[in-house]
Write a protein that holds these residues in place. Structure first.
Motif, PDB file in Angstrom:
ATOM      1  N   VAL A  86     -12.740   4.674   7.375  1.00 50.59           N
ATOM      2  CA  VAL A  86     -12.239   3.836   8.469  1.00 50.59           C
ATOM      3  C   VAL A  86     -12.039   4.722   9.695  1.00 50.59           C
ATOM      4  O   VAL A  86     -11.604   5.867   9.573  1.00 50.59           O
ATOM      5  CB  VAL A  86     -10.895   3.151   8.110  1.00 50.59           C
ATOM      6  N   VAL A  87     -12.352   4.167  10.858  1.00 52.16           N
ATOM      7  CA  VAL A  87     -12.021   4.813  12.131  1.00 52.16           C
ATOM      8  C   VAL A  87     -10.946   3.971  12.808  1.00 52.16           C
ATOM      9  O   VAL A  87     -11.116   2.754  12.970  1.00 52.16           O
ATOM     10  CB  VAL A  87     -13.254   4.951  13.047  1.00 52.16           C
ATOM     11  N   VAL A  88      -9.838   4.599  13.181  1.00 51.59           N
ATOM     12  CA  VAL A  88      -8.718   3.901  13.829  1.00 51.59           C
ATOM     13  C   VAL A  88      -8.713   4.271  15.303  1.00 51.59           C
ATOM     14  O   VAL A  88      -8.732   5.455  15.654  1.00 51.59           O
ATOM     15  CB  VAL A  88      -7.371   4.295  13.190  1.00 51.59           C
ATOM     16  N   VAL A  89      -8.686   3.262  16.174  1.00 51.28           N
ATOM     17  CA  VAL A  89      -8.671   3.510  17.621  1.00 51.28           C
ATOM     18  C   VAL A  89      -7.636   2.621  18.292  1.00 51.28           C
ATOM     19  O   VAL A  89      -7.575   1.425  18.032  1.00 51.28           O
ATOM     20  CB  VAL A  89     -10.062   3.259  18.261  1.00 51.28           C
ATOM     21  N   PRO A  90      -6.780   3.193  19.146  1.00 51.08           N
ATOM     22  CA  PRO A  90      -5.932   2.373  20.005  1.00 51.08           C
ATOM     23  C   PRO A  90      -6.658   2.177  21.335  1.00 51.08           C
ATOM     24  O   PRO A  90      -6.752   3.089  22.139  1.00 51.08           O
ATOM     25  CB  PRO A  90      -4.666   3.210  20.164  1.00 51.08           C
ATOM     26  N   GLY A  91      -7.206   0.987  21.563  1.00 46.58           N
ATOM     27  CA  GLY A  91      -8.035   0.773  22.759  1.00 46.58           C
ATOM     28  C   GLY A  91      -7.205   0.426  23.961  1.00 46.58           C
ATOM     29  O   GLY A  91      -6.017   0.207  23.867  1.00 46.58           O
ATOM     30  N   PRO A  92      -7.877   0.339  25.123  1.00 47.65           N
ATOM     31  CA  PRO A  92      -9.306   0.574  25.353  1.00 47.65           C
ATOM     32  C   PRO A  92      -9.555   1.825  26.184  1.00 47.65           C
ATOM     33  O   PRO A  92     -10.218   1.760  27.216  1.00 47.65           O
ATOM     34  CB  PRO A  92      -9.730  -0.694  26.102  1.00 47.65           C
ATOM     35  N   GLY A  93      -9.080   2.991  25.779  1.00 46.57           N
ATOM     36  CA  GLY A  93      -9.322   4.218  26.525  1.00 46.57           C
ATOM     37  C   GLY A  93     -10.698   4.787  26.244  1.00 46.57           C
ATOM     38  O   GLY A  93     -11.444   4.302  25.383  1.00 46.57           O
ATOM     39  N   LEU A  94     -11.058   5.857  26.964  1.00 46.37           N
ATOM     40  CA  LEU A  94     -12.388   6.434  26.837  1.00 46.37           C
ATOM     41  C   LEU A  94     -12.614   7.061  25.462  1.00 46.37           C
ATOM     42  O   LEU A  94     -13.681   6.907  24.868  1.00 46.37           O
ATOM     43  CB  LEU A  94     -12.596   7.485  27.936  1.00 46.37           C
ATOM     44  N   PHE A  95     -11.620   7.797  24.940  1.00 43.80           N
ATOM     45  CA  PHE A  95     -11.735   8.346  23.586  1.00 43.80           C
ATOM     46  C   PHE A  95     -11.892   7.214  22.574  1.00 43.80           C
ATOM     47  O   PHE A  95     -12.734   7.265  21.677  1.00 43.80           O
ATOM     48  CB  PHE A  95     -10.486   9.165  23.247  1.00 43.80           C
ATOM     49  N   SER A  96     -11.044   6.193  22.711  1.00 48.41           N
ATOM     50  CA  SER A  96     -11.072   5.072  21.762  1.00 48.41           C
ATOM     51  C   SER A  96     -12.413   4.354  21.795  1.00 48.41           C
ATOM     52  O   SER A  96     -12.980   4.007  20.748  1.00 48.41           O
ATOM     53  CB  SER A  96      -9.946   4.091  22.078  1.00 48.41           C
ATOM     54  N   LEU A  97     -12.941   4.127  22.999  1.00 42.71           N
ATOM     55  CA  LEU A  97     -14.242   3.470  23.111  1.00 42.71           C
ATOM     56  C   LEU A  97     -15.332   4.313  22.471  1.00 42.71           C
ATOM     57  O   LEU A  97     -16.239   3.782  21.814  1.00 42.71           O
ATOM     58  CB  LEU A  97     -14.567   3.204  24.574  1.00 42.71           C
ATOM     59  N   GLY A  98     -15.232   5.644  22.634  1.00 38.86           N
ATOM     60  CA  GLY A  98     -16.207   6.513  21.997  1.00 38.86           C
ATOM     61  C   GLY A  98     -16.153   6.429  20.479  1.00 38.86           C
ATOM     62  O   GLY A  98     -17.181   6.305  19.811  1.00 38.86           O
ATOM     63  N   GLY A  99     -14.955   6.492  19.920  1.00 38.03           N
ATOM     64  CA  GLY A  99     -14.809   6.370  18.477  1.00 38.03           C
ATOM     65  C   GLY A  99     -15.232   5.006  17.972  1.00 38.03           C
ATOM     66  O   GLY A  99     -15.867   4.883  16.912  1.00 38.03           O
ATOM     67  N   TYR A 100     -14.886   3.969  18.734  1.00 36.92           N
ATOM     68  CA  TYR A 100     -15.257   2.588  18.366  1.00 36.92           C
ATOM     69  C   TYR A 100     -16.777   2.442  18.300  1.00 36.92           C
ATOM     70  O   TYR A 100     -17.319   1.940  17.310  1.00 36.92           O
ATOM     71  CB  TYR A 100     -14.667   1.640  19.405  1.00 36.92           C
ATOM     72  N   TRP A 101     -17.461   2.887  19.362  1.00 39.78           N
ATOM     73  CA  TRP A 101     -18.911   2.711  19.396  1.00 39.78           C
ATOM     74  C   TRP A 101     -19.610   3.512  18.294  1.00 39.78           C
ATOM     75  O   TRP A 101     -20.518   3.018  17.617  1.00 39.78           O
ATOM     76  CB  TRP A 101     -19.459   3.119  20.763  1.00 39.78           C
ATOM     77  N   LEU A 102     -19.175   4.771  18.084  1.00 39.75           N
ATOM     78  CA  LEU A 102     -19.805   5.585  17.050  1.00 39.75           C
ATOM     79  C   LEU A 102     -19.591   4.994  15.660  1.00 39.75           C
ATOM     80  O   LEU A 102     -20.499   5.006  14.823  1.00 39.75           O
ATOM     81  CB  LEU A 102     -19.251   7.009  17.097  1.00 39.75           C
ATOM     82  N   ALA A 103     -18.383   4.487  15.415  1.00 38.32           N
ATOM     83  CA  ALA A 103     -18.115   3.867  14.112  1.00 38.32           C
ATOM     84  C   ALA A 103     -19.015   2.661  13.892  1.00 38.32           C
ATOM     85  O   ALA A 103     -19.584   2.478  12.803  1.00 38.32           O
ATOM     86  CB  ALA A 103     -16.647   3.465  14.026  1.00 38.32           C
ATOM     87  N   ARG A 104     -19.163   1.816  14.910  1.00 37.88           N
ATOM     88  CA  ARG A 104     -20.027   0.649  14.784  1.00 37.88           C
ATOM     89  C   ARG A 104     -21.473   1.046  14.573  1.00 37.88           C
ATOM     90  O   ARG A 104     -22.208   0.437  13.806  1.00 37.88           O
ATOM     91  CB  ARG A 104     -19.886  -0.232  16.022  1.00 37.88           C
ATOM     92  N   LYS A 105     -21.905   2.091  15.271  1.00 32.43           N
ATOM     93  CA  LYS A 105     -23.279   2.584  15.133  1.00 32.43           C
ATOM     94  C   LYS A 105     -23.542   3.082  13.717  1.00 32.43           C
ATOM     95  O   LYS A 105     -24.633   2.876  13.154  1.00 32.43           O
ATOM     96  CB  LYS A 105     -23.521   3.702  16.144  1.00 32.43           C
ATOM     97  N   MET A 106     -22.532   3.745  13.098  1.00 34.92           N
ATOM     98  CA  MET A 106     -22.693   4.309  11.766  1.00 34.92           C
ATOM     99  C   MET A 106     -22.317   3.329  10.662  1.00 34.92           C
ATOM    100  O   MET A 106     -22.391   3.666   9.487  1.00 34.92           O
ATOM    101  CB  MET A 106     -21.838   5.579  11.646  1.00 34.92           C
ATOM    102  N   GLY A 107     -21.888   2.127  11.029  1.00 39.27           N
ATOM    103  CA  GLY A 107     -21.521   1.128  10.034  1.00 39.27           C
ATOM    104  C   GLY A 107     -20.192   1.372   9.364  1.00 39.27           C
ATOM    105  O   GLY A 107     -19.965   0.944   8.230  1.00 39.27           O
ATOM    106  N   VAL A 108     -19.274   2.057  10.073  1.00 45.28           N
ATOM    107  CA  VAL A 108     -17.949   2.355   9.522  1.00 45.28           C
ATOM    108  C   VAL A 108     -16.961   1.295  10.012  1.00 45.28           C
ATOM    109  O   VAL A 108     -16.916   1.002  11.212  1.00 45.28           O
ATOM    110  CB  VAL A 108     -17.468   3.754   9.965  1.00 45.28           C
ATOM    111  N   PRO A 109     -16.157   0.697   9.137  1.00 45.86           N
ATOM    112  CA  PRO A 109     -15.154  -0.277   9.584  1.00 45.86           C
ATOM    113  C   PRO A 109     -14.180   0.331  10.582  1.00 45.86           C
ATOM    114  O   PRO A 109     -13.803   1.498  10.466  1.00 45.86           O
ATOM    115  CB  PRO A 109     -14.433  -0.665   8.286  1.00 45.86           C
TER     116      PRO A 109
END
Length: 386
Positions: A86-109
């Motif tokens: 799991v990738v946990v992100v408190p959005g919507p900052g730049l770090f969080s958006l980066g982690g969010y997008w990479l997780a979605r790209k890799m298929g990680v919840p």
């Protein structure tokens, strides 16, 4: 999934230890590391920069803080090495958006947390027109991240209501952790009544620091101390130079914060916007008396309310402090001891809640691909930070 086998990556914009959100994840990751296979925190740091940390700019509206860019290539390498569940992100900052997008790209919840009242903060710092535009953008970003997340977590009933209002069907309510040293080190209630009062937090409009300074001027018989930094630093320094009973100690490390709590009798949290109020929980863990404004989310936790002295509607800090002073000494001592017991209990419940949410989230797959617009933005940011 067995929680002890979990690998969880937290990607957080808040600077480690510099505000409530940064402190929250620093403490949570430290505590979870003792209970799961691996908990990793990617967050900017001023003293020890993370290898996923790129360049930075002054924060709009508060030049005492920095807005950091993620180093996307380094973050990608970390995720490929770690293979988080799991990738946990408190959005919507730049770090969080980066982690969010990479997780979605890799298929990680993805688990998105919602624990900052952006609308009120933006309205405090920017004019009505710009605030309206920024709030609209933040709401859209939040909603997009919520819809693409496998779970959404928040930390107070007020934030739960806000999440539902913008379209989150089933947000999870979790608590706030306390760093282990605040609990493991013995603590006893003050012995000689109220003699000293402490404020810890950002020196900013939403913290209502002016009310604390006014109280110091009204009560020359007590000692007042301010810990923190922020755009109102000059106002605090001016008051400290004018008042013999007011001391300004600037920003301090977590270990030093615990020492200051132990050396004071009362912590005050007079915020006008406060999703929770981590320092109030830390003060309870140190068996201190805690006076909070009615805006603090910590007041909404039944498991903690009995260890606090929340101000009533329209009640001032001066009135709240005098109400504490008028209590029977035995009752005051019991309140401080009860606060410590409640803080320990809620800390255990918080960790159990997080483990439950993360275990459930690890079993869920993302529902839709990351937006192409987010991809383009993050590629540009990653190129700049590399």
């Amino acid at each position: 999934m067995e929680t002890q086998n979990l690998r969880i990556l937290f990607v957080v914009d808040a600077i480690k230890g510099r505000n409530g959100v940064g402190t929250y994840y620093q403490d949570l990751v430290g505590l979870l590391s003792e209970r799961i296979e691996r908990a990793e925190l990617v967050a900017p740091s001023l003293d020890d920069p993370h290898f996923c940390q790129g360049g930075s700019l002054p924060m709009p509206g508060d030049t005492t803080q920095r807005l950091f860019f993620p180093h996307m290539r380094a973050l990608t390498r970390l995720m490929e090495e770690m293979q988080p569940h799991v990738v946990v992100v408190p959005g919507p900052g730049l770090f969080s958006l980066g982690g969010y997008w990479l997780a979605r790209k890799m298929g990680v919840p993805v688990c998105v947390t919602f624990q900052t009242d952006y609308t009120h903060l933006v309205q405090l710092y920017w004019g009505p027109l710009l605030a309206r535009l920024v709030c609209g953008l933040l709401d859209r970003l939040n909603l997009a991240m919520f819809h693409g997340a496998s779970s959404v977590v928040t930390i107070s009933e007020t934030m739960m209501e806000q999440a539902r209002a913008i379209g989150v069907a089933r947000p999870h309510l979790v608590g706030t952790p306390v760093a282990s040293e605040f609990i493991r080190c013995p603590a006893e209630p003050p012995r000689d009544g109220v003699r000293s009062v402490l404020f810890v937090g950002r020196l900013a409009a939403e913290k209502h620091i002016g009310a604390f300074l006014e109280l110091a001027a009204r009560r020359p018989d007590l000692t007042f101390t301010v810990l923190g930094d922020g755009p109102l630093r000059g106002e605090v320094q001016a008051s400290a130079e004018r008042l013999d009973n007011l001391f300004f100690a600037g920003w301090r490390s977590r270990d030093e914060v615990m020492t200051f709590l132990d050396n004071h009798d009362v912590l005050m949290l007079p915020s006008s916007v406060e999703a929770f109020g981590t320092v109030a929980l830390e003060a309870m863990a140190r068996a201190r008396w805690v006076i909070t404004s009615h805006a603090c989310g910590i007041n909404q936790w039944p498991g903690l309310a009995r260890g606090l002295l929340p101000l009533g509607e329209g009640e001032t800090l001066d009135q709240g402090l005098r109400r504490l002073e008028q209590l029977e000494p035995a009752w005051r001592t019991g309140l401080a001891r009860r606060g410590r017991q409640l803080a320990v209990a809620v800390n255990d419940e918080t960790l159990a809640s997080w483990e439950d949410v993360l275990g459930q989230t690890a079993l869920r797959a993302p529902e839709r691909p990351a937006p192409s617009a987010t991809l383009g933005l993050l590629r540009r940011l990653g190129a700049r930070a590399s």
